[in-house]
Enzyme design. Structure first.
Site, PDB file in Angstrom:
ATOM      1  N   GLY A 146     -11.342 -17.003   9.285  1.00  0.00           N
ATOM      2  CA  GLY A 146     -10.899 -15.653   9.649  1.00  0.00           C
ATOM      3  C   GLY A 146     -11.454 -15.204  10.987  1.00  0.00           C
ATOM      4  O   GLY A 146     -12.040 -14.126  11.106  1.00  0.00           O
ATOM      5  N   THR A 159      -4.553 -17.442  10.287  1.00  0.00           N
ATOM      6  CA  THR A 159      -3.506 -17.674   9.286  1.00  0.00           C
ATOM      7  C   THR A 159      -2.174 -18.060   9.930  1.00  0.00           C
ATOM      8  O   THR A 159      -1.223 -18.362   9.221  1.00  0.00           O
ATOM      9  CB  THR A 159      -3.324 -16.427   8.396  1.00  0.00           C
ATOM     10  OG1 THR A 159      -3.169 -15.291   9.247  1.00  0.00           O
ATOM     11  CG2 THR A 159      -4.505 -16.221   7.479  1.00  0.00           C
ATOM     12  N   ASN A 175      -4.999 -21.044   5.408  1.00  0.00           N
ATOM     13  CA  ASN A 175      -4.884 -19.977   4.423  1.00  0.00           C
ATOM     14  C   ASN A 175      -5.896 -20.314   3.341  1.00  0.00           C
ATOM     15  O   ASN A 175      -5.740 -21.313   2.630  1.00  0.00           O
ATOM     16  CB  ASN A 175      -3.458 -19.936   3.850  1.00  0.00           C
ATOM     17  CG  ASN A 175      -3.335 -18.873   2.770  1.00  0.00           C
ATOM     18  OD1 ASN A 175      -4.320 -18.306   2.296  1.00  0.00           O
ATOM     19  ND2 ASN A 175      -2.106 -18.595   2.374  1.00  0.00           N
ATOM     20  N   VAL A 176      -6.931 -19.496   3.215  1.00  0.00           N
ATOM     21  CA  VAL A 176      -8.034 -19.862   2.309  1.00  0.00           C
ATOM     22  C   VAL A 176      -7.630 -19.839   0.830  1.00  0.00           C
ATOM     23  O   VAL A 176      -8.376 -20.334  -0.014  1.00  0.00           O
ATOM     24  CB  VAL A 176      -9.300 -18.979   2.514  1.00  0.00           C
ATOM     25  CG1 VAL A 176      -9.912 -19.192   3.886  1.00  0.00           C
ATOM     26  CG2 VAL A 176      -9.017 -17.512   2.229  1.00  0.00           C
ATOM     27  N   SER A 200     -20.816  -8.002   1.138  1.00  0.00           N
ATOM     28  CA  SER A 200     -20.650  -6.596   1.552  1.00  0.00           C
ATOM     29  C   SER A 200     -21.672  -5.749   0.819  1.00  0.00           C
ATOM     30  O   SER A 200     -22.064  -6.077  -0.314  1.00  0.00           O
ATOM     31  CB  SER A 200     -19.247  -6.100   1.188  1.00  0.00           C
ATOM     32  OG  SER A 200     -19.188  -4.685   1.327  1.00  0.00           O
ATOM     33  N   TYR A 236     -12.947  -5.741  -5.211  1.00  0.00           N
ATOM     34  CA  TYR A 236     -13.692  -6.169  -4.014  1.00  0.00           C
ATOM     35  C   TYR A 236     -15.194  -6.270  -4.335  1.00  0.00           C
ATOM     36  O   TYR A 236     -15.859  -7.249  -3.974  1.00  0.00           O
ATOM     37  CB  TYR A 236     -13.428  -5.145  -2.909  1.00  0.00           C
ATOM     38  CG  TYR A 236     -14.020  -5.451  -1.567  1.00  0.00           C
ATOM     39  CD1 TYR A 236     -13.409  -6.363  -0.703  1.00  0.00           C
ATOM     40  CD2 TYR A 236     -15.161  -4.788  -1.117  1.00  0.00           C
ATOM     41  CE1 TYR A 236     -13.937  -6.624   0.564  1.00  0.00           C
ATOM     42  CE2 TYR A 236     -15.698  -5.033   0.136  1.00  0.00           C
ATOM     43  CZ  TYR A 236     -15.077  -5.949   0.981  1.00  0.00           C
ATOM     44  OH  TYR A 236     -15.597  -6.192   2.233  1.00  0.00           O
ATOM     45  N   LYS A 273     -17.478  -9.636  -4.073  1.00  0.00           N
ATOM     46  CA  LYS A 273     -18.611  -9.698  -3.137  1.00  0.00           C
ATOM     47  C   LYS A 273     -19.940  -9.900  -3.876  1.00  0.00           C
ATOM     48  O   LYS A 273     -20.825 -10.619  -3.401  1.00  0.00           O
ATOM     49  CB  LYS A 273     -18.643  -8.442  -2.259  1.00  0.00           C
ATOM     50  CG  LYS A 273     -17.439  -8.331  -1.302  1.00  0.00           C
ATOM     51  CD  LYS A 273     -17.362  -9.506  -0.340  1.00  0.00           C
ATOM     52  CE  LYS A 273     -16.352  -9.297   0.775  1.00  0.00           C
ATOM     53  NZ  LYS A 273     -16.287 -10.435   1.694  1.00  0.00           N
ATOM     54  N   ILE A 311     -18.463  -1.506   9.077  1.00  0.00           N
ATOM     55  CA  ILE A 311     -18.351  -2.057  10.425  1.00  0.00           C
ATOM     56  C   ILE A 311     -17.013  -1.634  11.018  1.00  0.00           C
ATOM     57  O   ILE A 311     -15.987  -1.599  10.318  1.00  0.00           O
ATOM     58  CB  ILE A 311     -18.445  -3.605  10.380  1.00  0.00           C
ATOM     59  CG1 ILE A 311     -19.664  -4.053   9.543  1.00  0.00           C
ATOM     60  CG2 ILE A 311     -18.518  -4.182  11.791  1.00  0.00           C
ATOM     61  CD1 ILE A 311     -21.018  -3.547   9.998  1.00  0.00           C
TER      62      ILE A 311
END
Ligand code: NAD
Length: 246
Positions: A14, A39, A62-63, A141, A154, A158, A187
Protein backbone atom coordinates in the site's frame (compact mmCIF):
# COMPACT_ATOMS: atom_id res chain seq x y z
CA UNK A 1 21.30 11.00 6.15
CA UNK A 2 23.39 7.95 7.09
CA UNK A 3 22.45 4.93 5.03
CA UNK A 4 21.66 2.61 7.96
CA UNK A 5 19.49 0.37 5.76
CA UNK A 6 22.00 -0.08 2.94
CA UNK A 7 21.87 -3.63 1.54
CA UNK A 8 18.33 -4.25 2.79
CA UNK A 9 15.51 -5.24 0.45
CA UNK A 10 12.20 -3.90 1.76
CA UNK A 11 8.64 -4.70 0.71
CA UNK A 12 6.01 -2.11 1.69
CA UNK A 13 2.34 -2.84 0.95
CA UNK A 14 0.00 0.00 0.00
CA UNK A 15 2.77 2.42 -0.94
CA UNK A 16 0.96 4.70 -3.41
CA UNK A 17 -0.08 7.34 -0.89
CA UNK A 18 -0.41 8.29 2.74
CA UNK A 19 1.51 6.40 5.38
CA UNK A 20 2.74 3.65 3.00
CA UNK A 21 4.26 6.17 0.58
CA UNK A 22 6.03 7.94 3.46
CA UNK A 23 7.38 4.61 4.77
CA UNK A 24 8.68 3.63 1.32
CA UNK A 25 10.36 7.03 0.90
CA UNK A 26 11.90 6.94 4.39
CA UNK A 27 13.31 3.40 4.00
CA UNK A 28 14.71 4.34 0.58
CA UNK A 29 16.26 7.54 1.97
CA UNK A 30 18.00 5.39 4.60
CA UNK A 31 19.51 3.22 1.85
CA UNK A 32 17.11 0.30 1.45
CA UNK A 33 16.06 -0.97 -1.96
CA UNK A 34 12.28 -0.62 -1.66
CA UNK A 35 9.54 -2.44 -3.53
CA UNK A 36 6.24 -0.68 -2.92
CA UNK A 37 2.90 -2.20 -3.87
CA UNK A 38 -0.12 -0.63 -5.53
CA UNK A 39 -3.51 -2.01 -6.52
CA UNK A 40 -3.19 -0.84 -10.17
CA UNK A 41 -0.57 -0.75 -12.93
CA UNK A 42 -0.63 3.05 -12.96
CA UNK A 43 -0.11 3.13 -9.18
CA UNK A 44 2.82 0.74 -9.52
CA UNK A 45 4.31 2.91 -12.29
CA UNK A 46 4.07 6.00 -10.08
CA UNK A 47 5.93 4.17 -7.29
CA UNK A 48 8.66 3.11 -9.74
CA UNK A 49 8.97 6.74 -10.78
CA UNK A 50 9.35 7.83 -7.14
CA UNK A 51 11.75 5.09 -6.00
CA UNK A 52 13.49 4.17 -9.25
CA UNK A 53 16.45 6.49 -8.74
CA UNK A 54 17.40 4.41 -5.70
CA UNK A 55 16.80 1.06 -7.44
CA UNK A 56 13.31 0.59 -6.04
CA UNK A 57 10.16 -0.23 -7.93
CA UNK A 58 6.39 -0.55 -7.78
CA UNK A 59 4.55 -3.86 -8.15
CA UNK A 60 0.85 -4.63 -8.36
CA UNK A 61 -0.67 -6.44 -5.39
CA UNK A 62 -4.16 -6.95 -4.07
CA UNK A 63 -3.54 -8.18 -0.53
CA UNK A 64 -6.90 -9.99 -0.43
CA UNK A 65 -6.06 -12.22 -3.38
CA UNK A 66 -4.98 -15.67 -2.21
CA UNK A 67 -1.59 -16.62 -3.65
CA UNK A 68 -0.73 -13.09 -4.83
CA UNK A 69 1.66 -12.15 -2.04
CA UNK A 70 3.41 -15.53 -2.22
CA UNK A 71 3.90 -15.04 -5.99
CA UNK A 72 5.21 -11.51 -5.45
CA UNK A 73 7.68 -12.57 -2.75
CA UNK A 74 8.98 -15.36 -5.02
CA UNK A 75 9.34 -13.05 -7.98
CA UNK A 76 11.21 -10.42 -5.91
CA UNK A 77 13.56 -13.13 -4.60
CA UNK A 78 14.23 -14.25 -8.18
CA UNK A 79 14.58 -10.79 -9.79
CA UNK A 80 16.16 -8.74 -6.98
CA UNK A 81 17.01 -10.81 -3.92
CA UNK A 82 15.49 -12.03 -0.66
CA UNK A 83 13.27 -9.61 1.25
CA UNK A 84 14.86 -8.61 4.55
CA UNK A 85 12.27 -6.00 5.64
CA UNK A 86 8.50 -6.44 5.34
CA UNK A 87 6.11 -3.61 6.19
CA UNK A 88 2.44 -4.56 6.19
CA UNK A 89 0.78 -1.20 5.74
CA UNK A 90 -2.17 -1.73 3.34
CA UNK A 91 -5.48 -1.17 5.09
CA UNK A 92 -9.01 0.11 4.72
CA UNK A 93 -11.95 1.21 6.87
CA UNK A 94 -15.65 0.33 6.44
CA UNK A 95 -17.20 2.06 9.43
CA UNK A 96 -20.66 1.39 10.79
CA UNK A 97 -22.36 0.74 14.11
CA UNK A 98 -22.52 -3.00 14.70
CA UNK A 99 -26.34 -2.88 14.51
CA UNK A 100 -26.02 -1.76 10.90
CA UNK A 101 -22.86 -3.56 9.87
CA UNK A 102 -23.14 -5.87 6.92
CA UNK A 103 -21.33 -9.21 6.86
CA UNK A 104 -19.37 -8.07 3.80
CA UNK A 105 -18.06 -5.00 5.66
CA UNK A 106 -16.93 -7.17 8.54
CA UNK A 107 -15.29 -9.67 6.18
CA UNK A 108 -13.63 -7.05 3.93
CA UNK A 109 -11.89 -5.49 6.94
CA UNK A 110 -10.73 -8.83 8.31
CA UNK A 111 -9.49 -9.93 4.85
CA UNK A 112 -7.72 -6.69 3.94
CA UNK A 113 -6.35 -5.66 7.33
CA UNK A 114 -5.64 -8.95 9.14
CA UNK A 115 -5.62 -12.05 6.92
CA UNK A 116 -3.30 -10.20 4.53
CA UNK A 117 -0.78 -9.77 7.36
CA UNK A 118 -0.93 -13.49 8.17
CA UNK A 119 -0.36 -14.31 4.49
CA UNK A 120 2.54 -11.95 3.84
CA UNK A 121 4.37 -12.83 7.05
CA UNK A 122 4.03 -16.50 6.15
CA UNK A 123 5.33 -15.77 2.65
CA UNK A 124 8.52 -13.97 3.79
CA UNK A 125 9.37 -15.73 7.04
CA UNK A 126 10.96 -18.85 5.54
CA UNK A 127 13.51 -16.75 3.60
CA UNK A 128 14.22 -14.55 6.61
CA UNK A 129 14.67 -17.52 8.92
CA UNK A 130 17.04 -19.15 6.46
CA UNK A 131 19.08 -15.94 6.27
CA UNK A 132 18.83 -15.70 10.08
CA UNK A 133 17.88 -12.05 9.81
CA UNK A 134 14.79 -10.10 8.99
CA UNK A 135 12.51 -7.34 10.18
CA UNK A 136 8.73 -7.37 10.03
CA UNK A 137 6.81 -4.23 10.94
CA UNK A 138 3.01 -4.37 10.94
CA UNK A 139 0.86 -1.26 10.97
CA UNK A 140 -1.99 -1.47 13.51
CA UNK A 141 -3.86 1.50 15.02
CA UNK A 142 -4.61 3.18 18.32
CA UNK A 143 -8.17 1.96 17.66
CA UNK A 144 -6.93 -1.62 18.06
CA UNK A 145 -6.13 -0.73 21.69
CA UNK A 146 -8.91 1.71 22.63
CA UNK A 147 -11.76 0.46 20.41
CA UNK A 148 -14.07 3.01 18.78
CA UNK A 149 -17.83 3.24 18.27
CA UNK A 150 -18.55 2.53 14.61
CA UNK A 151 -15.27 0.70 14.06
CA UNK A 152 -15.73 -2.71 15.73
CA UNK A 153 -14.54 -4.47 12.56
CA UNK A 154 -11.44 -2.24 12.19
CA UNK A 155 -10.66 -2.40 15.94
CA UNK A 156 -10.90 -6.20 15.92
CA UNK A 157 -8.56 -6.49 12.92
CA UNK A 158 -6.01 -4.04 14.35
CA UNK A 159 -6.07 -5.68 17.81
CA UNK A 160 -5.60 -8.96 15.94
CA UNK A 161 -2.46 -7.59 14.29
CA UNK A 162 -0.98 -6.74 17.69
CA UNK A 163 -1.66 -10.20 19.18
CA UNK A 164 -0.59 -11.97 15.98
CA UNK A 165 2.72 -10.05 15.92
CA UNK A 166 3.51 -10.85 19.56
CA UNK A 167 2.92 -14.53 18.83
CA UNK A 168 5.00 -14.61 15.65
CA UNK A 169 7.79 -12.72 17.44
CA UNK A 170 7.98 -15.61 19.92
CA UNK A 171 7.96 -18.19 17.12
CA UNK A 172 10.84 -16.79 15.06
CA UNK A 173 12.91 -14.60 17.39
CA UNK A 174 15.51 -17.34 17.88
CA UNK A 175 16.06 -17.30 14.10
CA UNK A 176 17.09 -13.65 14.07
CA UNK A 177 13.78 -12.23 12.84
CA UNK A 178 12.01 -9.45 14.74
CA UNK A 179 8.27 -8.73 14.49
CA UNK A 180 6.99 -5.41 15.75
CA UNK A 181 3.97 -3.16 15.40
CA UNK A 182 3.55 0.56 14.89
CA UNK A 183 0.18 1.80 16.11
CA UNK A 184 -0.54 5.22 14.62
CA UNK A 185 -2.98 7.66 16.21
CA UNK A 186 -4.86 10.02 13.89
CA UNK A 187 -2.72 10.77 10.85
CA UNK A 188 -3.45 13.29 8.12
CA UNK A 189 -4.11 11.01 5.09
CA UNK A 190 -6.97 10.17 2.72
CA UNK A 191 -8.30 7.86 5.45
CA UNK A 192 -8.97 10.76 7.85
CA UNK A 193 -9.31 13.66 5.37
CA UNK A 194 -12.97 12.93 4.63
CA UNK A 195 -14.02 13.20 8.27
CA UNK A 196 -16.26 16.13 9.25
CA UNK A 197 -14.40 19.14 10.74
CA UNK A 198 -16.06 18.76 14.17
CA UNK A 199 -15.06 15.07 14.39
CA UNK A 200 -11.50 16.04 13.49
CA UNK A 201 -11.43 18.81 16.12
CA UNK A 202 -12.77 16.38 18.73
CA UNK A 203 -9.89 14.02 17.82
CA UNK A 204 -7.32 16.79 18.10
CA UNK A 205 -8.75 17.58 21.56
CA UNK A 206 -7.63 14.09 22.67
CA UNK A 207 -4.04 14.54 21.45
CA UNK A 208 -1.45 15.94 23.89
CA UNK A 209 0.60 17.47 21.08
CA UNK A 210 -2.53 19.19 19.73
CA UNK A 211 -2.28 18.16 16.08
CA UNK A 212 -2.91 15.26 13.74
CA UNK A 213 0.20 13.25 12.90
CA UNK A 214 1.96 13.38 9.54
CA UNK A 215 2.71 10.20 7.54
CA UNK A 216 6.43 10.97 8.05
CA UNK A 217 5.93 10.67 11.84
CA UNK A 218 4.92 7.04 11.32
CA UNK A 219 7.58 6.39 8.67
CA UNK A 220 10.42 7.36 11.02
CA UNK A 221 9.12 4.94 13.68
CA UNK A 222 8.92 2.13 11.11
CA UNK A 223 12.46 2.86 9.89
CA UNK A 224 13.69 2.71 13.49
CA UNK A 225 12.11 -0.72 14.05
CA UNK A 226 13.47 -1.92 10.69
CA UNK A 227 16.98 -0.68 11.44
CA UNK A 228 20.01 -1.72 13.48
CA UNK A 229 19.11 0.44 16.50
CA UNK A 230 16.09 -1.79 17.18
CA UNK A 231 18.07 -5.06 17.11
CA UNK A 232 16.92 -6.11 20.59
CA UNK A 233 13.25 -5.14 20.24
CA UNK A 234 10.62 -7.69 19.22
CA UNK A 235 6.95 -8.35 19.91
CA UNK A 236 6.52 -4.67 20.78
CA UNK A 237 3.91 -2.13 19.78
CA UNK A 238 5.24 1.38 19.32
CA UNK A 239 2.46 3.93 19.78
CA UNK A 240 2.94 6.96 17.57
CA UNK A 241 -0.06 9.10 18.37
CA UNK A 242 1.09 12.46 19.71
CA UNK A 243 0.07 11.39 23.23
CA UNK A 244 -3.51 10.18 23.16
CA UNK A 245 -5.55 9.32 26.23
CA UNK A 246 -5.77 5.56 26.00
P1 NAD B 1 -4.73 5.39 2.74
O1 NAD B 1 -6.14 5.09 2.47
O2 NAD B 1 -4.16 6.71 2.35
O3 NAD B 1 -3.77 4.25 2.12
C1 NAD B 1 -4.09 2.89 2.20
C2 NAD B 1 -3.20 2.11 1.26
O4 NAD B 1 -3.61 0.73 1.30
C3 NAD B 1 -3.35 2.57 -0.21
O5 NAD B 1 -2.08 2.59 -0.82
C4 NAD B 1 -4.23 1.47 -0.82
O6 NAD B 1 -4.01 1.29 -2.21
C5 NAD B 1 -3.77 0.26 -0.02
N1 NAD B 1 -4.76 -0.82 -0.10
C6 NAD B 1 -6.06 -0.78 0.26
N2 NAD B 1 -6.66 -1.96 -0.03
C7 NAD B 1 -5.70 -2.76 -0.57
C8 NAD B 1 -5.69 -4.08 -1.08
N3 NAD B 1 -6.80 -4.86 -1.10
N4 NAD B 1 -4.53 -4.58 -1.58
C9 NAD B 1 -3.41 -3.83 -1.57
N5 NAD B 1 -3.35 -2.57 -1.12
C10 NAD B 1 -4.49 -2.04 -0.62
O7 NAD B 1 -4.58 5.17 4.31
P2 NAD B 1 -3.40 5.50 5.34
O8 NAD B 1 -3.96 6.43 6.33
O9 NAD B 1 -2.13 5.82 4.67
O10 NAD B 1 -3.31 4.05 6.07
C11 NAD B 1 -2.19 3.20 5.99
C12 NAD B 1 -2.25 2.22 7.15
O11 NAD B 1 -2.21 2.94 8.39
C13 NAD B 1 -3.53 1.38 7.21
O12 NAD B 1 -3.23 0.07 7.63
C14 NAD B 1 -4.35 2.10 8.25
O13 NAD B 1 -5.31 1.25 8.85
C15 NAD B 1 -3.29 2.55 9.21
N6 NAD B 1 -3.68 3.66 10.08
C16 NAD B 1 -4.01 4.87 9.57
C17 NAD B 1 -4.38 5.89 10.45
C18 NAD B 1 -4.76 7.27 9.99
O14 NAD B 1 -5.19 8.07 10.85
N7 NAD B 1 -4.62 7.62 8.74
C19 NAD B 1 -4.40 5.64 11.83
C20 NAD B 1 -4.05 4.39 12.30
C21 NAD B 1 -3.69 3.40 11.42
Amino acid sequence: MTETLKGEIALVTGATRGIGAAIADELASQGALVIGTATSESGAASITERLGARGGQGRVLNVTEAGAIEALVDSIAKDIGPISILVNNAGITRDNLLMRMKDEDWQAILDTNLTSVYRSCKAVMRGMMKARRGRIVNIASVIGVTGNAGQSNYAAAKAGIIAFSKSLAREIGSRGVTVNVVAPGFIDTDMTRGLPEDAKNAMIGQIALGRLGEPADIARAVAFLAGPNAAYITGETLHVNGGMYM
